[in-house]
Design a protein around this motif. Structure first.
Motif, PDB file in Angstrom:
ATOM      1  N   ALA A 287      52.027 141.478  22.814  1.00  0.00           N
ATOM      2  CA  ALA A 287      50.613 141.112  22.978  1.00  0.00           C
ATOM      3  C   ALA A 287      49.967 140.722  21.658  1.00  0.00           C
ATOM      4  CB  ALA A 287      49.856 142.284  23.607  1.00  0.00           C
ATOM      5  N   TYR A 288      50.554 141.149  20.552  1.00  0.00           N
ATOM      6  CA  TYR A 288      49.944 140.952  19.238  1.00  0.00           C
ATOM      7  C   TYR A 288      50.015 139.503  18.767  1.00  0.00           C
ATOM      8  CZ  TYR A 288      49.522 141.400  14.127  1.00  0.00           C
ATOM      9  OH  TYR A 288      49.167 141.228  12.820  1.00  0.00           O
ATOM     10  N   TYR A 289      51.160 138.869  18.968  1.00  0.00           N
ATOM     11  CA  TYR A 289      51.355 137.523  18.425  1.00  0.00           C
ATOM     12  C   TYR A 289      50.344 136.508  18.964  1.00  0.00           C
ATOM     13  CZ  TYR A 289      53.863 133.379  16.782  1.00  0.00           C
ATOM     14  OH  TYR A 289      54.193 132.193  16.169  1.00  0.00           O
ATOM     15  N   PRO A 290      50.111 136.450  20.291  1.00  0.00           N
ATOM     16  CA  PRO A 290      49.103 135.496  20.768  1.00  0.00           C
ATOM     17  C   PRO A 290      47.709 135.744  20.188  1.00  0.00           C
ATOM     18  CG  PRO A 290      50.449 136.255  22.594  1.00  0.00           C
ATOM     19  CD  PRO A 290      50.788 137.113  21.406  1.00  0.00           C
ATOM     20  N   GLU A 291      47.396 136.993  19.872  1.00  0.00           N
ATOM     21  CA  GLU A 291      46.074 137.296  19.301  1.00  0.00           C
ATOM     22  C   GLU A 291      45.990 136.867  17.842  1.00  0.00           C
ATOM     23  OE1 GLU A 291      43.393 138.370  20.839  1.00  0.00           O
ATOM     24  OE2 GLU A 291      44.498 138.400  22.731  1.00  0.00           O
ATOM     25  N   ILE A 292      47.047 137.126  17.081  1.00  0.00           N
ATOM     26  CA  ILE A 292      46.980 136.893  15.645  1.00  0.00           C
ATOM     27  C   ILE A 292      46.929 135.404  15.322  1.00  0.00           C
ATOM     28  CG2 ILE A 292      49.420 136.748  14.975  1.00  0.00           C
ATOM     29  CD1 ILE A 292      46.787 138.988  13.335  1.00  0.00           C
ATOM     30  N   VAL A 293      47.547 134.554  16.151  1.00  0.00           N
ATOM     31  CA  VAL A 293      47.529 133.120  15.859  1.00  0.00           C
ATOM     32  C   VAL A 293      46.148 132.513  16.098  1.00  0.00           C
ATOM     33  CG1 VAL A 293      49.976 132.794  16.321  1.00  0.00           C
ATOM     34  CG2 VAL A 293      48.337 132.491  18.178  1.00  0.00           C
ATOM     35  N   ARG A 294      45.275 133.247  16.801  1.00  0.00           N
ATOM     36  CA  ARG A 294      43.927 132.739  17.062  1.00  0.00           C
ATOM     37  C   ARG A 294      42.937 133.156  15.971  1.00  0.00           C
ATOM     38  NH1 ARG A 294      44.665 135.265  22.755  1.00  0.00           N
ATOM     39  NH2 ARG A 294      45.856 133.662  23.867  1.00  0.00           N
ATOM     40  N   MET A 295      43.394 133.926  14.994  1.00  0.00           N
ATOM     41  CA  MET A 295      42.491 134.475  13.973  1.00  0.00           C
ATOM     42  C   MET A 295      42.659 133.747  12.649  1.00  0.00           C
ATOM     43  SD  MET A 295      43.031 138.530  14.930  1.00  0.00           S
ATOM     44  CE  MET A 295      41.619 139.117  13.989  1.00  0.00           C
ATOM     45  N   ASP A 296      41.649 133.854  11.811  1.00  0.00           N
ATOM     46  CA  ASP A 296      41.679 133.283  10.465  1.00  0.00           C
ATOM     47  C   ASP A 296      42.355 134.292   9.540  1.00  0.00           C
ATOM     48  OD1 ASP A 296      41.311 132.127   8.017  1.00  0.00           O
ATOM     49  OD2 ASP A 296      39.141 131.826   8.219  1.00  0.00           O
TER      50      ASP A 296
END
Length: 435
Positions: A287-296
């Protein structure tokens, strides 16, 4: 800790992890039930041969397949912002890679098995059935559907789909146990449930794409002209994931080759229980990877979420490890029978690996998001080389305990390299980027 939950990305991480966590708990119970029926029916040696056959297919799949779902997340993460062109291009490229790797992997695995099967404890008597089992590789080697569902935030579909395979396997294994079915029936059960679960995931991804009107324009290709550095990313991710995915099955194959099928069965029992302690970290990583790619990544927020996720996983994981330490022996006897009790000391060694995994679970995803796909590769390579150097002498000297210790040492090497690389990237970004 209350302010942690004010971060929407952290809340999304927990929501998606909860979906996966519930399904994995159900799947874990069903998997253990299937293992219990099969182990009690076949005994240590035949159960070990089944494990070796399945592990060979897993290793072949892990080595040959591209982790194409990461391409879809990396390049198609903007689908929710209406950026469907890159999502479709990434999905088409991932599909092309899956088809190519499936064909190559299946042919290679079947062709090589008569030559190397004996190295891993698969005797000539079981070569034919092992070669037939390799026909499940085309669906095992596919990662496109899970990438599509993750990119479209359908973790709920992924979660319940992941329970179908183990539940069906447990039910069928229970029936086979009651009917006193032969060894070949259990091989067929493993084959059929793997194939059925994989095909269901393909169907769910196709249905979701059709529902969102995203099917048009998705075509399999190996020439992703609109995706910058796509082949570079794919190759690095594939090599890294191949080393990681194949590590467990290859370890079991090496144990079978060095110490025999019975030792492979005991090692599998111990590793299956140890792996269950690492589930929290695995679920958070998904679940972490999809979230982190959306962040600065130039700000502090993704780094804070990384630390919070690691702390959360560690707390949950420590509890799981404690349960295994205190209840591992009676659990093994209850589920698998007294014949498998020698697996407990092996479990006590392997249980160290999940602790390391919980600390480090966000690091590969962070490095991928930073466009450093080669960094996790070097870490995995360092761990793999360490493992192959020490496993034979350790197993020769200390038996199963030595084989388990080799895995833990190699895992520690990999985590140390990952931490060093991530720390370097953090210092570079914090020095150059805005707050």
């Amino acid at each position: 800790m209350r302010h942690w939950f004010e971060d929407r990305h952290f809340r999304s991480l927990l929501k998606n992890t909860s979906y996966l966590g519930i399904s994995r708990a159900v799947a874990a119970v069903a998997s253990i039930a299937a293992f219990a029926f099969t182990a009690r029916a076949l005994g240590v040696t035949l159960f070990g041969i089944l494990i070796l056959i399945h592990s060979y297919a897993q290793a072949a799949s892990g080595i040959t397949k591209f982790q194409s779902w990461q391409l879809i997340i990396r390049y198609g993460g903007g689908v929710f912002r209406g950026e469907t062109a890159e999502f479709k291009a990434a999905t088409g490229f991932a599909f092309g890679l899956d088809v190519t790797s499936a064909v190559v992997g299946t042919i290679a695995a079947i062709a090589l098995l008569p030559l190397i099967g004996a190295w891993f404890g698969i005797s000539e008597n079981y070569l034919a059935i092992a070669m037939l089992y390799c026909l499940v590789l085309p669906t095992m080697a596919a990662a496109t559907p899970t990438g599509v569902l993750r990119a479209l935030d359908r973790f709920d579909l992924i979660s319940w789909q992941s329970t179908v395979d183990p539940i069906a396997r447990a039910i069928l294994a229970g029936i086979a146990f009651a009917a006193d079915a032969p060894f070949e029936a259990y091989v067929a059960i493993w084959f059929g449930t793997n194939l059925g679960g994989d095909l269901l995931q393909w169907f769910l991804a196709w249905r979701e794409l059709r529902r969102r009107d995203l099917l048009t324009g998705i075509e399999p290709t190996l020439r992703p002209t609109t995706l910058p550095n796509a082949w570079r990313f794919a190759i690095h991710v594939n090599l890294t994931s191949s080393l990681w995915t194949a590590w467990g099955p290859i370890a079991r194959l090496l144990v079978g080759g060095l110490l025999g099928p019975a030792a492979a069965a005991l090692y599998r029992v111990a590793s299956s229980l140890a792996d269950s302690a690492q589930r929290p970290a695995d679920l958070l990583a998904r679940a972490y990877y999809p979230e982190i790619v959306r962040m600065d990544l130039r700000t502090k927020r993704p780094w804070k979420m990384t630390l919070r996720g690691a702390v959360l996983a560690s707390f949950i994981g420590l509890l799981a490890v404690l349960i295994m330490v205190l209840g591992g022996r009676p659990l093994i006897e209850l589920i698998f029978g007294a014949e498998f009790l020698p697996a407990y000391p092996v479990l006590m060694v392997l249980i160290i690996a999940p602790l390391l995994g919980m600390i480090s679970f966000p690091l590969p995803s962070m490095l991928y998001a930073l466009d450093r796909p080669e960094a996790p590769l070097w870490a995995r390579l360092a761990g793999t080389i360490s493992y192959f150097i020490i496993v034979a002498p350790m197993a020769s000297q200390f038996g199963l305990i030595g084989a388990a210790a080799s895995f833990v040492v190699a895992y520690a090497v990999m985590v140390a390299v990952l931490m060093l690389q991530t720390w370097r990237e953090y210092r570079r970004i914090r020095t150059a980027g805005p707050d």
